[in-house]
Scaffold this motif. Sequence first.
Motif, mmCIF file in Angstrom:
data_model
loop_
_atom_site.group_PDB
_atom_site.id
_atom_site.type_symbol
_atom_site.label_atom_id
_atom_site.label_comp_id
_atom_site.label_asym_id
_atom_site.label_seq_id
_atom_site.Cartn_x
_atom_site.Cartn_y
_atom_site.Cartn_z
ATOM 1 N N PRO A 275 0.809 -1.131 -0.015
ATOM 2 C CA PRO A 275 -0.063 -0.009 0.054
ATOM 3 C C PRO A 275 0.815 1.170 0.011
ATOM 4 C CG PRO A 275 -0.131 -0.942 2.195
ATOM 5 C CD PRO A 275 0.608 -1.865 1.276
ATOM 6 N N ALA A 276 0.579 2.214 -1.185
ATOM 7 C CA ALA A 276 1.397 3.237 -1.242
ATOM 8 C C ALA A 276 0.613 4.599 -0.838
ATOM 9 C CB ALA A 276 2.050 3.628 -2.653
ATOM 10 N N GLU A 277 -0.683 4.453 -0.683
ATOM 11 C CA GLU A 277 -1.314 5.657 -0.396
ATOM 12 C C GLU A 277 -2.454 5.332 0.853
ATOM 13 O OE1 GLU A 277 -1.174 8.489 -1.960
ATOM 14 O OE2 GLU A 277 -0.017 8.168 -3.668
ATOM 15 N N LEU A 278 -2.508 6.507 1.610
ATOM 16 C CA LEU A 278 -3.326 6.279 2.729
ATOM 17 C C LEU A 278 -3.970 7.586 3.205
ATOM 18 C CD1 LEU A 278 -3.227 4.440 6.118
ATOM 19 C CD2 LEU A 278 -3.819 7.051 6.053
ATOM 20 N N THR A 279 -5.310 7.638 3.305
ATOM 21 C CA THR A 279 -6.099 8.845 3.456
ATOM 22 C C THR A 279 -6.987 8.601 4.933
ATOM 23 O OG1 THR A 279 -6.280 9.619 1.090
ATOM 24 C CG2 THR A 279 -7.674 10.563 2.832
ATOM 25 N N ALA A 280 -6.984 9.382 5.726
ATOM 26 C CA ALA A 280 -7.656 8.913 6.999
ATOM 27 C C ALA A 280 -8.218 10.404 7.606
ATOM 28 C CB ALA A 280 -6.666 8.426 8.147
ATOM 29 N N GLU A 281 -9.460 10.240 8.326
ATOM 30 C CA GLU A 281 -10.182 11.199 8.804
ATOM 31 C C GLU A 281 -10.123 11.318 10.117
ATOM 32 O OE1 GLU A 281 -13.109 12.142 4.648
ATOM 33 O OE2 GLU A 281 -13.713 11.364 6.355
ATOM 34 N N VAL A 282 -9.858 12.303 10.687
ATOM 35 C CA VAL A 282 -9.765 12.483 12.311
ATOM 36 C C VAL A 282 -10.555 13.467 12.829
ATOM 37 C CG1 VAL A 282 -7.533 13.674 12.301
ATOM 38 C CG2 VAL A 282 -7.884 12.358 14.207
ATOM 39 N N ARG A 283 -11.138 13.110 13.983
ATOM 40 C CA ARG A 283 -11.776 14.319 14.667
ATOM 41 C C ARG A 283 -11.347 14.504 16.094
ATOM 42 N NH1 ARG A 283 -14.934 14.811 20.067
ATOM 43 N NH2 ARG A 283 -16.991 15.780 19.475
ATOM 44 N N ILE A 284 -10.852 15.546 16.290
ATOM 45 C CA ILE A 284 -9.928 15.920 17.462
ATOM 46 C C ILE A 284 -10.852 16.814 18.438
ATOM 47 C CG2 ILE A 284 -8.033 17.118 18.176
ATOM 48 C CD1 ILE A 284 -6.984 16.511 15.393
ATOM 49 N N GLY A 285 -10.997 16.261 19.902
ATOM 50 C CA GLY A 285 -11.975 17.207 20.670
ATOM 51 C C GLY A 285 -11.321 18.494 21.226
ATOM 52 N N VAL A 286 -12.027 19.532 21.418
ATOM 53 C CA VAL A 286 -11.727 20.792 21.493
ATOM 54 C C VAL A 286 -12.489 21.337 22.792
ATOM 55 C CG1 VAL A 286 -11.550 23.278 21.006
ATOM 56 C CG2 VAL A 286 -11.364 21.638 19.319
ATOM 57 N N ALA A 287 -11.703 21.710 23.976
ATOM 58 C CA ALA A 287 -12.228 21.883 25.478
ATOM 59 C C ALA A 287 -12.816 23.126 25.377
ATOM 60 C CB ALA A 287 -11.086 21.763 26.520
#
Length: 416
Positions: A275-287
């Motif tokens: 595998p040569a390509e990776l796309t990930a989506e991330v949700r990051i919490g904000v206080a």
Amino acid sequence: MTDLRTFAEALLRFDTTGGDEAAAQAWFRERLYDLGFETYEWTADADQLAEHPSFPDDPADIDVADRPSVGGVLEFGDPEAGKTLVLNGHVDVVPVERDLWSSDPFEPTWIEDGENLRARGAADMKSGLTACVFAALALRKEHDEHESLDGRVVVESVVGEEEGGIGAAAAALDNPYPFERDAALVAEPTNLRVVTATEGSVMKRLHLTGRSAHAATRWVGESVLPHFETVRHAFEELEQERGESVSHPLYNEFPIPWPVVFGTVQAGSWASTVPAELTAEVRIGVAPGETVDEVETQFEERLAEVVADSEWLSARPPKFERFSVQFEAGETAPDESVVAALRGGMREAGLDDTDPRGATYGADSRHYVAAGIPTVLFGPGTIEQAHYPDETVRWSDVERARETITASARRYLSAK
């Protein structure tokens, strides 16, 4: 006259996913009119929302067409001499996976001898919206008998909450009413508890590049997966550090107060290829007390450290960009009069747990708070049922919510 159950059932039969709220909103506005409310309607301006930090910068990416939000107003005594309280709920719901449901998600189903109501939106949050309508009607009945109030109650059904709060943001940015709003209650599923702080979130898309090769000679390729794991572990470490260093008294009960979740990961093109390509989506919490920009910078800096430690990533820097909608945190001080009115209304309705809490999700409340309108969350149902197959709400909680919101609104309008 339509009762609480019948109204909720009718509203739940509308499939309001994917921006398809118009039919439900037309029905809602007509019902409000029939019940004696003065009604208002507004549609968001995509160009205006594109200037808002919650939404994409390109107006074409914000779906506002044929998506009206609706407000209904009841006035008491001399409305100009009193205060105005908004009771808000969103009519849109998230998509369903029908194969995981025990019954048609848009055919309200009473289960356990009528103790629970199952449907998409039962908890999040058409039952809460229904409770707001009937709380306002109950307050009008009380006033008609005693002539004891001045002020207004507004019941709002807004669109696009799951997409960043399209209807609420528009109402906060450009008041659709010919009067000012003093406070708001959003009937999200809080399990009949007071929520005065909601978490924010930043949505980011990560793209990493490796080098493909035949699986039989994988050593000549560069799999993108170990690099992703390094980034993921680095973000988990930062999540833990933030949990220890960023404190808030309403979030001590949560094991992970500011969660980081990689919600989607797509990698590779073929089982026999490195595998040569990776796309990930991330949700990051904000206080509460932080901004989306501040937290985004922390994770960008942590990613930069990972890249600096890797010869491969240094030569092929990852892309790490915002996408979708961003949620700023929102908080109302516990000593605001709308919070005091709600806590008093809860005690009047027999609810003993009135301590303010924080929530690890975002809500439309943040838009009203940003507009200077103190806002509290309170409603039937639990967040664990939201977005869930076989979504249910305990009906006695809906009735208790109606009773509590009525008492709270009376107390708020009565306070001088």
